[in-house]
Design an enzyme around this catalytic site. Structure first.
Site, PDB file in Angstrom:
ATOM      1  N   LYS A 192      29.097  26.554  31.632  1.00 49.59           N
ATOM      2  CA  LYS A 192      29.825  27.358  30.649  1.00 49.59           C
ATOM      3  C   LYS A 192      31.133  26.678  30.236  1.00 49.59           C
ATOM      4  O   LYS A 192      31.601  26.824  29.111  1.00 49.59           O
ATOM      5  CB  LYS A 192      30.116  28.735  31.247  1.00 49.59           C
ATOM      6  N   ASP A 208      24.933  38.766  30.728  1.00 51.22           N
ATOM      7  CA  ASP A 208      26.238  38.214  31.074  1.00 51.22           C
ATOM      8  C   ASP A 208      25.995  36.768  31.490  1.00 51.22           C
ATOM      9  O   ASP A 208      25.496  36.506  32.579  1.00 51.22           O
ATOM     10  CB  ASP A 208      26.862  39.034  32.215  1.00 51.22           C
ATOM     11  N   GLU A 219      33.490  40.078  26.567  1.00 49.50           N
ATOM     12  CA  GLU A 219      33.298  40.620  27.913  1.00 49.50           C
ATOM     13  C   GLU A 219      34.139  41.869  28.199  1.00 49.50           C
ATOM     14  O   GLU A 219      33.619  42.847  28.718  1.00 49.50           O
ATOM     15  CB  GLU A 219      33.548  39.514  28.957  1.00 49.50           C
ATOM     16  N   ASP A 241      40.651  41.477  33.308  1.00 52.57           N
ATOM     17  CA  ASP A 241      39.483  40.728  33.781  1.00 52.57           C
ATOM     18  C   ASP A 241      39.944  39.428  34.422  1.00 52.57           C
ATOM     19  O   ASP A 241      40.320  38.484  33.727  1.00 52.57           O
ATOM     20  CB  ASP A 241      38.549  40.464  32.578  1.00 52.57           C
TER      21      ASP A 241
END
Lengths: 178, 621
Positions: B87, B25, B187, B209
């Site tokens: 990211k 992850d 994800e 999420d």
């Protein structure tokens, strides 16, 4: 290494008879079986050539599945197999009553927008259109079985009109939601 | 009939040794690596027993970069060489990064003419995927020490809304780190896998999420080990950080403090806000201190502050349920992922919305890595009897630029991948021998509102009259969601193929707002489309009249007649780029009327020419 050949014709690929009626349960089962066998996930430890083949094979499976699942695309594909190619933009419908009806549906959508509960009102118009669409499906199945291709073609063209109405309803609902 | 040849999987593989595989992850704030060991899926810790690796890299001249907590230690003393939140930069272009992120990023960007932004550090300039590669390398080493061998392959998770460029950058980072990537996995799908929902017979689930800065919602159908993603959506600019801002603003107001002359105060307020939010996950009321001020904050007050934000996530849920062609009642289970789902209001609102108690028994910070590890284990071939199969979708539509800056969609969002789709185009001008192809991603109708992925030119089209050439453009999206495009002219076979290397056109805040925009600006698009259509039509009419005049204008028209037509032509030329579609339309009509007699004269002329030397009977055939 054993070699497998995949037919590119949708119905053949899914082992289904060349007819309009499709059992959705069988369709899904076949889809899963094909995916289980050919999905790129099954080829991660194989050569690049095989990986590429897996991508092509599953692209074909996905396309066929999406087409077979959608009654209008399925009907259109059947016509194509019979040598009748439709052009959604250029082929026109001469049926005046039908065109007037379309205008009335558009008005119904506009009226729904004025409703106190526009989302629900739009849902209701959508349901009514869906009911008409369903009768067209069974009409198509009948004329297709009788090999009346010209009438079958007209039905598929009409289905596109109803699809556009549903798209319009969706667009309006999304706009209201935002 | 065309047949596709493929060799049967498994036939060639001999019973193999267990391969070492892991799930990663790669997060904005923290990263994790997990694996299946002795039949159990676990996240791996470093020597100090820490599982979460802060996604921070510290660069220093003439030294190996430091990663994780060791790098974080330098954040205050040497912030410019300590790179965090990389990211957000993955797959971003130089221009959009400079424009929209420059002020918000805690590091310096180097000015270069490269398409990919470079971060200035005392160890030289680095690109985002190089920074990510350092994090991946650290995790790889951690796993290889723990497992006692080299990793055969990994599954790396990406947000479902990641576009082609961002996925490509993630893959590039893995390559740099020397990792063999089995698959990039979305994800939310990973989270569903972690809950072992494939074990249950069948059903439809939602994965909600909510992270620090982003919100993702996916709807999946499960049946006998097959996970089929039906639709995915969300908001790339909505998360727990926004909760903190709302609370901080309230506290500053309550304390009657202003941050305008004290930027440090805002940072302090945010830290206090975050801590208050976390405490109120269990407590009903707390005492808050901010500077000299101290006061009471209750959970009810907190709920009031964040309710509008939670409401926004539910709107996205409604939209995705509709995209999946389902009703709310069809969703049987909801999985919660992301640290922000610890907030009680989020849990209760999600439960209310979907009418079901959400699943949250797994640590929301680890659940994604655990799911990735499970899939990596299957892909490595360690569970030959496993039926698990993940069928994912493409999150954003793909299209091509057509005349007048419009985008024609080739593959709609939420289409199952891999997918291949071809579309035919034709030439616009007589004798046109090349055609430029512009690939875009996004939901809007116009080029400027979509993300530019690639441009290439198809040459060697045989010269023909406008509309006669047939160019087939094929899009192929693989199981990682990565795109390649090829084009072919069908009458001659001229072929041009590219692996799409993105030109990084879109800003960070814009990724998911592509979707929102497409909803809110439907009206705007329709208007824009109408303008473009008229502009294109104007070009067409002008070109036709110019070509005719050049051909036989002097032959068929006297001076006066020609001037009348040219005057009307000028009127149209003047408004050809106007944004008022009616103005263009009127000018087109005017020119058509002015030239009507000329058109008729040309037709008669060409018929006479064609018939010269033939008898009339031949034409009656």
């Amino acid at each position: 290494m054993q070699s497998i050949t995949l037919p590119t014709q949708w119905f053949e690929l899914f082992g289904l008879p060349l007819q309009f009626e499709v059992d959705p349960v069988v369709l899904t089962q076949r889809f899963r079986a094909l995916q289980t066998q050919f999905h790129p996930d099954r080829y991660v430890n194989q050569s690049d050539t095989e990986k590429r083949f897996a991508v092509q094979a599953t692209s074909l499976i996905n396309e066929a599945y999406a087409g077979l699942k959608n009654p209008r695309l399925r009907a259109r594909y059947l016509l194509e197999q019979a040598g009748i190619i439709l052009n959604d933009e250029l082929d026109t419908i001469q049926d005046r009553d039908f065109l007037i009806q379309q205008m009335q549906w558009r008005e119904a959508i506009e009226e729904a927008l004025e409703d106190a509960e526009p989302l629900d009102a739009l849902d209701q118009v959508g349901d009514e259109i869906q009911a008409v669409t369903l009768t067209l499906y069974s009409e198509f199945a009948q004329v297709w079985a009788l090999k009346n291709l010209e009438r079958a073609k007209q039905i598929v063209l009409k289905l596109r009109f109803y699809e556009r109405l549903q798209e319009e309803i969706r667009r309006q609902q999304e706009r209201l939601d935002a | 009939m065309a047949l596709l040849q493929i060799s049967e999987p498994g036939m060639a593989t001999i019973p193999h040794q267990r391969r070492l595989a892991a799930g990663i992850d790669l997060g904005t704030t923290n990263s994790l690596i997990a694996t299946v060991r002795s039949g159990e899926v676990v996240t791996l810790a470093d020597e100090q027993g820490r599982h979460l690796l802060p996604s921070v890299v510290y660069f220093k001249a003439d030294a190996e970069p430091l990663v994780g907590d060791a790098a974080k230690a330098h954040q205050l003393t040497d912030p410019l060489n300590t790179i965090a939140s990389v990211k957000r930069l993955m797959g971003r272009g130089q221009q959009d990064t400079m424009q929209t992120l420059a002020g918000h990023l805690p590091f310096k960007l180097a000015v270069t003419d490269s398409a990919v932004p470079r971060i200035q550090t005392s160890a030289g300039t680095v690109m985002a995927h190089e920074v990510a590669a350092e994090i991946l390398l650290e995790l790889k080493e951690r796993a290889e020490v723990a497992l006692g061998g080299e990793l055969s392959g990994v599954v790396i998770t990406v947000p479902a809304y990641f576009d082609d460029a961002q996925r490509q950058a993630t893959r590039d980072a893995a390559t740099l780190a020397g990792l063999n990537v089995y698959r990039l996995l979305n994800e939310p799908t990973a989270a569903a896998v972690a809950y072992g929902l494939d074990q249950q017979a069948e059903g439809v689930i939602a994965v909600y999420d909510l992270g620090g800065g982003t919100f993702d919602i996916s709807i999946l159908r499960l049946e006998k080990g097959v996970f089929e993603v039906l639709a995915t959506g969300g908001d790339s600019a909505l998360g727990g950080d926004d909760f903190d801002h709302a609370i901080a603003e309230y506290l500053l107001q309550a304390a009657e403090l202003s941050t305008s002359d004290n930027p440090r105060l805002l940072r302090e307020a945010l830290v206090v806000a975050r801590a208050s939010k976390e405490q109120l996950s269990t407590a009903n009321e707390i005492t808050v201190q901010l500077g000299e001020w101290s006061g009471l904050l209750t959970r009810t007050q907190l709920d009031g502050l964040i309710a509008p934000l939670v409401q926004k996530t539910l709107q996205a849920c409604r939209r995705v349920v509709r995209d999946a062609n389902l009703a709310k009642g069809d969703i049987q289970q909801v999985v919660l992922v992301g640290g922000s789902t610890r907030v009680p209001l989020v849990r209760s609102q999600v439960a209310d919305f979907f009418q079901t108690e959400p699943l949250c028994s797994l640590d929301p910070d680890r659940v994604v890595a655990l799911g990735a590890a499970l899939q990596a284990d299957v892909l490595a071939g360690n569970k030959p009897d496993a039926e698990m199969l993940l069928l994912d979708v493409i999150p954003l539509s793909l299209g091509l630029e057509t005349m007048g800056g419009l985008v024609e969609k080739i593959i709609d969002r939420n289409t199952t991948i891999p997918v291949s789709r071809a579309q035919e185009f034709t030439t616009f001008k007589d004798g046109q021998t090349s055609m430029s192809i512009h690939v875009l991603q996004g939901e809007r109708d116009t080029v400027e509102h979509c993300r530019s992925l690639a441009r290439f030119v198809l040459r060697g089209i045989p010269p023909m009259v406008a509309g006669a050439a047939r160019i087939r453009v094929t899009f192929q999206v693989d199981a990682d969601g990565l795109l390649s495009v090829s084009a072919q002219e069908l009458t001659s076979g001229a072929k041009s193929s590219i692996e799409v290397k993105p030109s990084y056109g879109l800003s960070d805040r814009e990724i998911m707002t592509i979707l929102q925009d497409s909803v809110t600006s439907v009206q705007e698009d329709i208007a824009a489309r109408r303008v473009r259509e008229q502009q294109v039509e104007a070009e067409r009419v002008l070109e036709a009249i110019d070509s005719a005049l050049k051909n036989d204008g002097d032959q068929l028209l006297d001076h006066e007649e020609k001037m009348t037509i040219l005057a009307a032509r000028e009127q149209l030329a003047a408004v050809r780029q106007s944004t008022d579609p009616q103005a263009i339309e009127m000018a087109i009509k005017h020119l058509e009327q002015a030239a009507a007699f000329y058109v008729e004269r040309r037709m008669n002329h060409s018929i006479r020419k064609a018939m010269a030397g033939h008898t009339v009977d031949e034409f009656r055939g």
